[in-house]
Design a protein around this motif. Structure first.
Motif, mmCIF file in Angstrom:
data_model
loop_
_atom_site.group_PDB
_atom_site.id
_atom_site.type_symbol
_atom_site.label_atom_id
_atom_site.label_comp_id
_atom_site.label_asym_id
_atom_site.label_seq_id
_atom_site.Cartn_x
_atom_site.Cartn_y
_atom_site.Cartn_z
ATOM 1 N N ASN A 186 0.712 -1.270 -0.081
ATOM 2 C CA ASN A 186 0.011 0.002 -0.092
ATOM 3 C C ASN A 186 0.838 1.307 0.164
ATOM 4 N N THR A 187 1.923 1.051 0.637
ATOM 5 C CA THR A 187 2.827 2.356 0.790
ATOM 6 C C THR A 187 3.628 2.608 -0.452
ATOM 7 N N ALA A 188 4.073 1.345 -1.103
ATOM 8 C CA ALA A 188 4.755 1.470 -2.459
ATOM 9 C C ALA A 188 3.956 1.927 -3.495
ATOM 10 N N TRP A 189 2.625 1.801 -3.583
ATOM 11 C CA TRP A 189 1.577 1.962 -4.706
ATOM 12 C C TRP A 189 0.830 3.421 -4.201
ATOM 13 N N GLY A 190 1.133 3.958 -3.251
ATOM 14 C CA GLY A 190 0.570 4.885 -2.756
ATOM 15 C C GLY A 190 -0.971 4.940 -2.982
ATOM 16 N N THR A 191 -1.487 3.734 -2.363
ATOM 17 C CA THR A 191 -2.841 3.555 -2.477
ATOM 18 C C THR A 191 -3.683 4.551 -1.369
ATOM 19 N N ALA A 192 -3.237 5.364 -0.666
ATOM 20 C CA ALA A 192 -3.902 6.368 0.038
ATOM 21 C C ALA A 192 -4.793 6.923 -0.801
ATOM 22 N N PHE A 193 -4.419 7.326 -2.306
ATOM 23 C CA PHE A 193 -4.792 8.426 -2.995
ATOM 24 C C PHE A 193 -6.199 7.615 -3.744
ATOM 25 N N TRP A 194 -7.147 8.106 -4.135
ATOM 26 C CA TRP A 194 -8.268 7.624 -4.656
ATOM 27 C C TRP A 194 -9.039 6.511 -3.638
ATOM 28 N N SER A 195 -8.923 6.116 -2.758
ATOM 29 C CA SER A 195 -9.631 5.097 -1.631
ATOM 30 C C SER A 195 -9.005 3.746 -2.236
ATOM 31 N N GLN A 196 -7.704 3.607 -2.606
ATOM 32 C CA GLN A 196 -7.366 2.425 -3.159
ATOM 33 C C GLN A 196 -6.723 1.565 -2.107
ATOM 34 N N THR A 197 -6.770 1.695 -1.012
ATOM 35 C CA THR A 197 -5.873 0.837 0.005
ATOM 36 C C THR A 197 -6.697 -0.611 -0.086
ATOM 37 N N TYR A 198 -5.654 -1.465 -0.012
ATOM 38 C CA TYR A 198 -5.850 -2.940 0.094
ATOM 39 C C TYR A 198 -5.868 -3.709 1.299
#
Ligand code: GLA
Length: 671
Positions: A186-198
């Motif tokens: 999640n950190t590497a992909w920056g999933t905080a953006f657009w509610s993409q957290t897995y």
């Protein structure tokens, strides 16, 4: 895991082709072999698309035809590059297991009827393919005519990116190995953006078609995964071959314009010899320079050692919108340019032009019109010349300049949302290479982070994705006295596509002595003027120098008054930066200025045919060979002494090279 390298040993420079005799009735084969002998063909690739012939039904093998073909070639003294036959699955396989068929990003399948219709992650495909490879390797593994193994064909040409559920599973497995935890991913992909957290691994998908642009870090990792997946497949075939044969193994790379999906830097160590397929692309502004670039990159993948040109064409291809015939003499110039740049083999797709199928309008060594043709006469002439170059085999190209090239930067540059869709990675690389080529400078193409100690000049075009460690290799080399030119959009993101904050060029910022505050691209077609009178297009930047000196500023455009070309003293060296896409003549002048400062010269002084002459030196332990390829129509002269190998004439001081001709001088003691 890498395979244990076996060396490819062929007498002299190999001259050969793909041979697809299964397309013909046997009465043609004797004529084929006789004509191959006439042309000097001595390395033939067979069985590349042989699957449905040698295994017409599941588990039922029939080698009668292949046995006969191999017998005929062997009897004629022709060496064999043996295909494993797995390039294209037969219809019985995909009918029985439709899940083998690859899936496009929109979820639609790609069907049987073309070629390479298989998912690289499919265990069903792999089982069937490896069973076939085992049968082939068991039968021919110690055949005396087999000189080389040819795994599959152009792995990833059509099927590199598969988005099916099997690929999704494999992608998740790959990600798990890379990141260990979902938090790290999640950190590497920056999933905080657009509610993409897995919160579960199973939620992760390949970057299938979406409504908006996709997560660019996900796309980048999918590229890495897809390249690794095909390399894993190559290794699996190689392991089977190894159980039955000690001959070298390779597959044909596609270092050619527009093919971007395999990171061949990570593949190269697995090849016993680097083999490349190259086709001129008539859509490019300068396809001659692109050919030279592809050859230099093939040599780079080979670590400087000779490599094989596994396929190119005698004339037109059939897969571009407009398929240009080669001009008279161009076949010779193209082929010998590859040899000049380190190829120890010149092979073609294909031997005899097909009468049927998708490639019936693709040129071949033996054209539809037969032997009473200019093309056939050129093929025979080339074969004779290649034969005369036996002594050149094994020698290495001499270069004092390098260009840094990266597939990862290519992938990262091409993400969907970026400052300008008009700025592509390969265009930047070609522009830089084109300037070096026009200036007559021979370059090695190297990976980011490669040892640069052999070079005096390094050019780094648009290296968008840059790791701190890779940047350090470059800046340390500059500090030790090197001269580098870095161009715009370099050092923008790290390995995870995360922006290097604090001013663009990130880890190069200090060495370059500038801080880029903002990108200001310009519309295609608009021209920028610099204060030194040169022109540029596509891109500008709003930056301030910290320690660098300004060599030229933007005289107009969105970054008017800001630095366009800068030079920073860094340790004992110089770090140059170009914040725009220089026009070809301006780029060439800058390269010439830097090359002069770095004492990097063309391989030999030449006059005439300006910009249309390639001069490259291959060096052996006690002799060297100067290749001169004149692409222009005017005669040129090059400083050289020795013996010219094509004409057999002595050369005393100056070699005359007529327009369109190639000359290869065995040099007398060049220090
Ligand atoms: C590639 C393939 C060949 C053929 C040629 C056509 O090189 O390997 O099978 O399709 O392209 O240019």
């Amino acid at each position: 895991m890498t395979s244990t390298a076996r060396s490819f040993s062929h007498r002299g420079i190999a001259f050969g082709c793909d041979y697809n005799p299964e397309q013909w009735t046997p009465d043609v084969w004797d004529e084929d072999i006789a004509l191959m002998t006439e042309a000097g063909v001595d390395l033939v690739a067979v069985n590349i698309f042989g699957w449905s012939h040698i295994e017409p039904r599941s588990g039922e093998f029939d080698f009668a035809r292949l046995d006969e073909i191999i017998r005929l070639l062997h009897a004629a003294g022709i060496r064999i590059n043996l295909g494993t036959a797995t390039a294209s699955p037969p219809a019985w396989l995909t009918r029985r297991y439709p899940e083998i068929l690859p899936m496009a990003e929109d979820g639609t399948r790609r069907y049987q009827g073309g070629r390479q219709a298989w998912c690289p992650s499919s265990p069903l495909f792999r089982d069937a393919a490896l069973r076939l490879v085992e049968a082939v390797a068991r039968r021919y593994g110690d055949h005396p005519a087999v000189e080389l193994w040819h795994v599959s064909n152009e792995l990833g040409c059509h099927n590199a990116l598969c988005y099916c559920d099997v690929s999704a599973d494999s992608f998740r497995f790959w990600l798990h190995r890379r990141y260990g935890t979902l938090e790290a991913l999640n950190t590497a992909w920056g999933t905080a953006f657009w509610s993409q957290t897995y919160s579960e691994w199973d939620e992760i998908l390949p970057p299938r078609a979406t409504l908006s642009s996709r997560n660019p870090a996900q796309s980048l990792d999918f590229h890495r995964f897809s390249s690794d997946e095909l390399l894993g497949y190559y290794r699996a075939e190689t392991e089977v071959i190894r159980r039955f044969s000690d001959k070298p193994v390779t597959t044909n790379f596609m270092v050619t314009a527009h093919i971007e999906n395999m990171d061949y830097w990570s593949w190269a160590a697995d090849m016993d010899v680097i083999a490349n397929d190259h086709y001129l692309d008539g859509r490019l502004a300068d396809s001659t320079a692109e050919l030279a670039f592809a050859a230099d990159l093939s040599r780079g993948l080979s670590g400087g050692a000779p490599w094989i040109l596994m396929e190119h064409s005698t004339g037109a291809v059939n897969w571009q919108p407009l398929n240009l015939a080669k001009a008279p003499g161009q076949l010779l110039r193209n082929s010998l340019t590859h040899v000049a740049r380190g190829a120890d083999g010149v092979c073609f797709f294909q031997w005899r032009a097909s009468l049927q199928g998708s490639e019936k309008f693709h040129s071949a060594m033996l054209p539809h019109a037969g032997t009473d043709t200019d093309l056939w006469r050129e093929v025979v002439e080339l074969g004779g010349i290649v034969e005369r170059l036996e002594e050149v085999a094994g020698t290495r190209v001499e270069a004092h300049a390098a260009l840094v090239f990266s597939w990862e930067s290519w992938w990262a540059t091409q993400t969907e949302s970026r400052p300008s869709q008009a700025v592509g990675y390969l265009d930047q690389v070609h522009a830089a290479y084109g300037a070096l080529h026009a200036a007559g400078i021979t370059v090695d193409v190297v990976a980011p982070g490669a040892d640069l100690s052999d070079y005096r000049l390094v050019v780094v075009p648009g290296l968008h994705l840059l790791r701190a460690a890779e940047a350090a290799v470059l800046t340390d080399w500059i500090a030790a006295g090197g001269i580098a030119l870095v161009t715009y959009y370099s050092g923008t993101v790290d390995e995870q596509d995360r922006v290097w904050a604090g001013g663009y060029t990130g880890p190069l910022r200090e060495a370059l002595g500038i801080r880029v505050e903002e990108f200001a691209p310009v519309a295609p077609g608009e021209t920028l003027t610099l204060t030194d009178g040169s022109s540029a297009t596509l891109w500008s930047e709003r930056s301030r120098v910290t320690t660098a000196a300004v060599a030229a500023s933007f005289a107009d455009g969105p970054s008017q008054g800001r630095p366009a070309i800068t030079r920073n003293a860094w340790g004992d060296g110089e770090a140059w930066y170009a914040a725009t896409h220089l026009a070809p003549d301006a780029y060439r002048s800058l390269i010439e200025r830097l090359a002069d400062a770095a004492d990097v010269r063309p391989a030999a002084p030449a006059t005439g045919a300006d910009g249309a002459l390639e001069v490259v030196r291959r060096r052996g332990s006690d002799t060297s060979y100067l290749f001169v390829v004149n692409h222009g129509s005017a005669a040129a002269s090059v400083q050289a002494s020795g013996t010219e190998l094509i004409t057999g004439m002595p050369v005393a001081g100056v070699a005359q090279v007529p327009g369109g001709a190639v000359r290869i001088v065995r040099e007398e003691l060049v220090a």
